[in-house]
Design an enzyme around this catalytic site. Structure first.
Site, PDB file in Angstrom:
ATOM      1  N   ASP A 106      -1.582  10.645  -5.361  1.00  0.00           N
ATOM      2  CA  ASP A 106      -2.139  11.587  -6.322  1.00  0.00           C
ATOM      3  C   ASP A 106      -2.641  12.873  -5.699  1.00  0.00           C
ATOM      4  O   ASP A 106      -2.956  12.937  -4.510  1.00  0.00           O
ATOM      5  CB  ASP A 106      -3.305  10.933  -7.061  1.00  0.00           C
ATOM      6  CG  ASP A 106      -4.515  10.742  -6.150  1.00  0.00           C
ATOM      7  OD1 ASP A 106      -4.381  10.034  -5.131  1.00  0.00           O
ATOM      8  OD2 ASP A 106      -5.577  11.333  -6.435  1.00  0.00           O
ATOM      9  N   ASP A 163      -3.278   6.027   6.439  1.00  0.00           N
ATOM     10  CA  ASP A 163      -3.684   7.327   6.985  1.00  0.00           C
ATOM     11  C   ASP A 163      -4.611   7.058   8.178  1.00  0.00           C
ATOM     12  O   ASP A 163      -4.131   6.781   9.271  1.00  0.00           O
ATOM     13  CB  ASP A 163      -4.364   8.088   5.836  1.00  0.00           C
ATOM     14  CG  ASP A 163      -4.671   9.535   6.133  1.00  0.00           C
ATOM     15  OD1 ASP A 163      -4.014  10.114   7.006  1.00  0.00           O
ATOM     16  OD2 ASP A 163      -5.576  10.103   5.491  1.00  0.00           O
ATOM     17  N   ARG A 213       0.976  11.256  -9.990  1.00  0.00           N
ATOM     18  CA  ARG A 213       1.442   9.995  -9.402  1.00  0.00           C
ATOM     19  C   ARG A 213       2.828   9.625  -9.921  1.00  0.00           C
ATOM     20  O   ARG A 213       3.519   8.788  -9.346  1.00  0.00           O
ATOM     21  CB  ARG A 213       0.489   8.851  -9.762  1.00  0.00           C
ATOM     22  CG  ARG A 213      -0.920   8.980  -9.195  1.00  0.00           C
ATOM     23  CD  ARG A 213      -1.687   7.688  -9.475  1.00  0.00           C
ATOM     24  NE  ARG A 213      -3.120   7.803  -9.235  1.00  0.00           N
ATOM     25  CZ  ARG A 213      -3.710   7.609  -8.052  1.00  0.00           C
ATOM     26  NH1 ARG A 213      -2.984   7.309  -6.993  1.00  0.00           N
ATOM     27  NH2 ARG A 213      -5.018   7.702  -7.932  1.00  0.00           N
ATOM     28  N   PHE A 262      -0.706  16.684   3.691  1.00  0.00           N
ATOM     29  CA  PHE A 262      -1.152  16.013   2.476  1.00  0.00           C
ATOM     30  C   PHE A 262      -0.001  15.962   1.489  1.00  0.00           C
ATOM     31  O   PHE A 262       0.591  16.976   1.147  1.00  0.00           O
ATOM     32  CB  PHE A 262      -2.377  16.690   1.860  1.00  0.00           C
ATOM     33  CG  PHE A 262      -3.082  15.770   0.905  1.00  0.00           C
ATOM     34  CD1 PHE A 262      -3.882  14.741   1.385  1.00  0.00           C
ATOM     35  CD2 PHE A 262      -2.897  15.887  -0.457  1.00  0.00           C
ATOM     36  CE1 PHE A 262      -4.497  13.848   0.510  1.00  0.00           C
ATOM     37  CE2 PHE A 262      -3.519  14.990  -1.336  1.00  0.00           C
ATOM     38  CZ  PHE A 262      -4.318  13.975  -0.842  1.00  0.00           C
ATOM     39  N   VAL A 263       0.337  14.741   1.065  1.00  0.00           N
ATOM     40  CA  VAL A 263       1.509  14.544   0.205  1.00  0.00           C
ATOM     41  C   VAL A 263       1.097  13.982  -1.154  1.00  0.00           C
ATOM     42  O   VAL A 263       0.014  13.409  -1.298  1.00  0.00           O
ATOM     43  CB  VAL A 263       2.546  13.608   0.884  1.00  0.00           C
ATOM     44  CG1 VAL A 263       3.151  14.285   2.105  1.00  0.00           C
ATOM     45  CG2 VAL A 263       1.939  12.259   1.263  1.00  0.00           C
ATOM     46  N   GLU A 323       0.843  -1.198   0.000  1.00  0.00           N
ATOM     47  CA  GLU A 323       0.000   0.000   0.000  1.00  0.00           C
ATOM     48  C   GLU A 323       0.882   1.253   0.000  1.00  0.00           C
ATOM     49  O   GLU A 323       2.009   1.224   0.499  1.00  0.00           O
ATOM     50  CB  GLU A 323      -0.924  -0.057   1.223  1.00  0.00           C
ATOM     51  CG  GLU A 323      -1.812   1.142   1.459  1.00  0.00           C
ATOM     52  CD  GLU A 323      -2.791   1.466   0.343  1.00  0.00           C
ATOM     53  OE1 GLU A 323      -2.370   1.518  -0.825  1.00  0.00           O
ATOM     54  OE2 GLU A 323      -3.977   1.721   0.646  1.00  0.00           O
ATOM     55  N   ASP A 324       0.347   2.328  -0.580  1.00  0.00           N
ATOM     56  CA  ASP A 324       1.140   3.563  -0.622  1.00  0.00           C
ATOM     57  C   ASP A 324       1.219   4.239   0.742  1.00  0.00           C
ATOM     58  O   ASP A 324       2.292   4.612   1.197  1.00  0.00           O
ATOM     59  CB  ASP A 324       0.593   4.537  -1.688  1.00  0.00           C
ATOM     60  CG  ASP A 324      -0.904   4.822  -1.553  1.00  0.00           C
ATOM     61  OD1 ASP A 324      -1.556   4.268  -0.640  1.00  0.00           O
ATOM     62  OD2 ASP A 324      -1.427   5.605  -2.362  1.00  0.00           O
ATOM     63  N   LYS A 350       1.023   7.802   8.350  1.00  0.00           N
ATOM     64  CA  LYS A 350       0.736   9.042   9.078  1.00  0.00           C
ATOM     65  C   LYS A 350       0.159   8.637  10.422  1.00  0.00           C
ATOM     66  O   LYS A 350      -1.068   8.587  10.578  1.00  0.00           O
ATOM     67  CB  LYS A 350      -0.319   9.874   8.326  1.00  0.00           C
ATOM     68  CG  LYS A 350       0.186  10.644   7.134  1.00  0.00           C
ATOM     69  CD  LYS A 350      -0.960  11.527   6.633  1.00  0.00           C
ATOM     70  CE  LYS A 350      -0.750  11.973   5.230  1.00  0.00           C
ATOM     71  NZ  LYS A 350      -1.967  12.577   4.648  1.00  0.00           N
TER      72      LYS A 350
HETATM   73  P1  IMP Z   1      -6.992   5.526   5.002  1.00  0.00           P
HETATM   74  O1  IMP Z   1      -8.139   4.606   4.767  1.00  0.00           O
HETATM   75  O2  IMP Z   1      -7.419   6.804   5.674  1.00  0.00           O
HETATM   76  O3  IMP Z   1      -5.820   4.888   5.695  1.00  0.00           O
HETATM   77  O4  IMP Z   1      -6.570   6.037   3.569  1.00  0.00           O
HETATM   78  C1  IMP Z   1      -5.610   5.476   2.848  1.00  0.00           C
HETATM   79  C2  IMP Z   1      -5.696   5.979   1.415  1.00  0.00           C
HETATM   80  O5  IMP Z   1      -5.946   7.394   1.368  1.00  0.00           O
HETATM   81  C3  IMP Z   1      -4.389   5.775   0.735  1.00  0.00           C
HETATM   82  O6  IMP Z   1      -4.375   4.549   0.073  1.00  0.00           O
HETATM   83  C4  IMP Z   1      -4.306   6.943  -0.201  1.00  0.00           C
HETATM   84  O7  IMP Z   1      -4.876   6.572  -1.441  1.00  0.00           O
HETATM   85  C5  IMP Z   1      -5.146   8.022   0.413  1.00  0.00           C
HETATM   86  N1  IMP Z   1      -4.320   9.050   1.088  1.00  0.00           N
HETATM   87  C6  IMP Z   1      -4.167   9.249   2.399  1.00  0.00           C
HETATM   88  N2  IMP Z   1      -3.355  10.264   2.664  1.00  0.00           N
HETATM   89  C7  IMP Z   1      -2.955  10.740   1.476  1.00  0.00           C
HETATM   90  C8  IMP Z   1      -2.065  11.807   1.071  1.00  0.00           C
HETATM   91  O8  IMP Z   1      -1.457  12.534   1.888  1.00  0.00           O
HETATM   92  N3  IMP Z   1      -1.904  11.970  -0.260  1.00  0.00           N
HETATM   93  C9  IMP Z   1      -2.541  11.200  -1.197  1.00  0.00           C
HETATM   94  N4  IMP Z   1      -3.356  10.193  -0.866  1.00  0.00           N
HETATM   95  C10 IMP Z   1      -3.576   9.971   0.453  1.00  0.00           C
HETATM   96 MG    MG Z   2      -4.151   4.024  -1.942  1.00  0.00          MG
END
Ligand code: IMP
Ligand code: MG
Length: 185
Positions: free
Chosen positions: A162, A106, A168, A155-156, A102-103, A134
């Site tokens: 993206d 969050d 990307r 936010f990155v 996973e990228d 994060k």
């Molecule tokens: P989560 O469900 O909140 O953990 O969200 C994870 C997903 O949100 C990641 O797979 C990203 O696609 C997107 N995401 C979260 N933070 C960022 C960011 O800072 N930049 C771009 N995409 C983000």
């Molecule tokens: Mg993602």
């Protein structure tokens, strides 16, 4: 969409640092899965550049597959707390050693939902490899077995991440200048 130069506040992780860390992760994964079967699962679309570079640094034989989950739409930057599978795997993961790639983690909701869903298919093992974390934003508990970098709550974009689906392709991870960025739509 604006050029990245116009919305970049700062480069957070440069290309050399990314490549160095991804190489290290590949070596660690190679050692841990040595002699074992391995299936990498890339979560589309953000993890694609990371998956490609990581895979090329894993020396043990492995397969890869892809899945997509929706939690963030264009123009939305908050996770909803639930995730829906929009593209499922082609591979049967029963009895396989699965490593989710996973990228960024969050809130953690996306990975938590994916893990819960994949567990029902009874893989032999199920681990998580995330490029970025994060920790300040975490709401759902998720174990990250392999982590590239912990980053502050900003936010990155770039290296797979993206900005409204653009940028990307960048070789670095940068922080968005929210004062300069004009959201799409
Ligand atoms: P989560 O469900 O909140 O953990 O969200 C994870 C997903 O949100 C990641 O797979 C990203 O696609 C997107 N995401 C979260 N933070 C960022 C960011 O800072 N930049 C771009 N995409 C983000
Ligand atoms: Mg993602």
């Amino acid at each position: 969409m604006q050029n990245y130069q116009d919305v970049l506040a700062e480069i957070l992780i440069d290309s050399d640092s990314l490549q160095k860390r991804v190489t290290e992760l590949g070596q660690q994964i190679s050692a841990d899965y040595n002699g074992q079967d391995l299936l990498l699962i890339c979560i589309l679309r953000g993890a694609v550049p990371f998956l490609v570079d990581l895979s090329r640094n894993i020396e043990t034989p492995h397969m890869m597959d892809f899945m997509a989950v929706s939690s963030y739409g264009v123009g939305r930057r908050e996770s909803s707390g639930s995730a829906r599978v929009t593209l499922d795997l082609q591979t049967d993961i029963h009895n396989r050693n699965v490593l989710l790639v996973e990228d960024i983690v969050d809130s953690g909701h996306t990975i938590a939902a994916v893990l819960q869903m994949l567990r029902t298919r009874q893989p032999k093992s199920l681990k998580v490899c995330a490029l970025l974390d994060k920790p300040e934003r975490r709401e759902a508990h998720v174990p990250i077995d392999y982590l590239g970098f912990a980053i502050p709550n900003k936010f990155v974009f770039g290296y797979g991440l993206d900005l409204d689906e653009y940028h990307r392709n960048l070789k670095f991870v940068g922080v968005v200048d929210l004062e300069k960025y004009i959201p799409a739509g």
